[in-house]
Write an enzyme that holds these catalytic residues in place. Structure first.
Site, PDB file in Angstrom:
ATOM      1  N   HIS A  37       0.841  -1.202   0.000  1.00 11.39           N
ATOM      2  CA  HIS A  37       0.000   0.000   0.000  1.00 11.39           C
ATOM      3  C   HIS A  37       0.878   1.256   0.000  1.00 11.39           C
ATOM      4  O   HIS A  37       0.574   2.240  -0.670  1.00 11.39           O
ATOM      5  CB  HIS A  37      -0.870   0.055   1.257  1.00 11.39           C
ATOM      6  N   GLY A 147      -2.499  -1.972  -7.282  1.00 14.77           N
ATOM      7  CA  GLY A 147      -1.314  -2.815  -7.406  1.00 14.77           C
ATOM      8  C   GLY A 147      -1.484  -3.897  -8.466  1.00 14.77           C
ATOM      9  O   GLY A 147      -2.588  -4.423  -8.661  1.00 14.77           O
ATOM     10  N   VAL A 176       4.962  -5.206  -4.849  1.00 14.04           N
ATOM     11  CA  VAL A 176       6.081  -5.093  -3.896  1.00 14.04           C
ATOM     12  C   VAL A 176       6.257  -6.470  -3.267  1.00 14.04           C
ATOM     13  O   VAL A 176       5.279  -7.160  -2.970  1.00 14.04           O
ATOM     14  CB  VAL A 176       5.770  -4.039  -2.809  1.00 14.04           C
ATOM     15  N   MET A 184       3.735  -8.975  -1.417  1.00 15.86           N
ATOM     16  CA  MET A 184       3.163  -8.411  -0.182  1.00 15.86           C
ATOM     17  C   MET A 184       1.647  -8.503  -0.237  1.00 15.86           C
ATOM     18  O   MET A 184       1.039  -8.182  -1.262  1.00 15.86           O
ATOM     19  CB  MET A 184       3.520  -6.932  -0.065  1.00 15.86           C
ATOM     20  N   SER A 186      -1.923  -8.479   2.785  1.00 19.37           N
ATOM     21  CA  SER A 186      -2.346  -8.495   4.204  1.00 19.37           C
ATOM     22  C   SER A 186      -2.476  -9.941   4.673  1.00 19.37           C
ATOM     23  O   SER A 186      -2.362 -10.230   5.856  1.00 19.37           O
ATOM     24  CB  SER A 186      -3.678  -7.787   4.394  1.00 19.37           C
TER      25      SER A 186
END
Ligand code: PAF
Length: 284
Positions: A37, A147, A176, A184, A186
């Site tokens: 993020h 993203g 990322v 990446m 959550s």
């Protein structure tokens, strides 16, 4: 940085910013902010006069109520992170602000939502398309940042932006990755340290297939076979699907031609569902 809960307030701020001819960049999120993020926010900061980050755990995009309940929520922590990144406004509405009583209008994007995540998560993209439409309509951003990891979501949002005539430019930010290469997400928080290492097999498989593509392999079945073979070296990762698709339409390809394509993977590690992709024939 101002935190806003009301849709009407963000609407009038955005109207004022438009009158002042300020470029507004929106970063839509569901909170639980991580480096992925922050990369979106950094890009937004560079490209826009005003950066607005929305934090809203959107119930309509969860097809599983346990997932929705378990979704990490920590607004105080998220806001503290955002303060370091010169964000101008945080839009963090309550559920009834986005979906008031009697709410009955949903946005259904067809074709591009068929298959892949659309098949494994029925109703998911209808929820995403609906909330993104509400956010775009409320904030009227010049730019919105998403993203590359969520490639099908990106295709859905591009489609709806075009179809519904939003003037928002969709800016795509590269995935990322953790040091191991794991994208990446959550969801990574739900993996043990060992699980994270095991999950790195996903990007390893994707990169091997991409190397074969660079050496001239164009057959989707062969590229998929390479992904499957590498994934099979890690028994802790269960492959759900691998697909070679057109980047814009998300239609499956038998052969990769000249236009942009993706190799997509979904896999389970320690019962956590992970997705990732690499781009072939990248044009931008
Ligand atoms: O990618 C996400 O975090 C969500 O799907 C989005 C775009 C914020 C919509 O709720």
């Amino acid at each position: 940085m101002e935190i806003i809960n009301r849709r009407q307030r963000i609407f009038s701020i955005s109207r004022k910013l438009r009158r002042e001819e300020k470029t507004v960049g929106l970063v839509p999120t569901m909170g639980a902010l991580h480096e992925g993020h922050l990369a979106l926010i950094k890009e937004a900061r560079q490209m826009s006069d005003i950066v607005i980050v929305s934090i809203f755990v959107n119930p309509t995009q969860f097809n599983n109520s346990v997932d929705l309940e378990k979704y990490p929520r920590d607004l105080t922590k998220d806001v503290a992170r955002l303060a370091e990144y010169e964000v101008d406004f945080v839009f963090a509405p309550e559920e009834n602000e986005i979906y008031p009583e009697g709410f009955s209008t949903f946005v259904n994007v067809q074709n591009v939502t068929d298959g892949l995540e659309g098949e494994f998560r029925p109703g998911h993209f209808r929820g995403v398309a609906t909330v993104v439409t509400i956010l775009f309509n409320t904030v009227r951003p010049d730019l919105a940042f998403f993203g590359q990891k969520d490639a099908q979501q990106l295709a859905v949002i591009r489609r709806l932006t075009q179809d519904l005539g939003f003037e928002t430019e969709i800016v795509v930010v590269p995935t990322v990755r953790e040091e191991s290469g794991l994208a990446m997400s959550s969801r990574n928080e739900r993996l043990t340290a060992e699980g994270r290492e095991r999950a790195a097999v996903i990007i390893k498989a994707l990169r091997e297939a991409k190397t074969a593509f660079k050496r001239g392999e164009r057959n989707a079945s062969e590229l998929s076979r390479i992904v499957r073979e590498v994934m099979a070296t890690e028994p802790g990762a269960q492959l759900e699907y691998v697909a070679i698709v057109d980047r814009n339409t998300m239609q499956k390809l038998e052969k990769v031609g000249d236009s942009e394509a993706l190799i997509l993977v979904a896999a389970n590690v320690e019962d956590v569902r992970l997705i990732d992709n690499v781009i072939l024939n990248r044009k931008q």
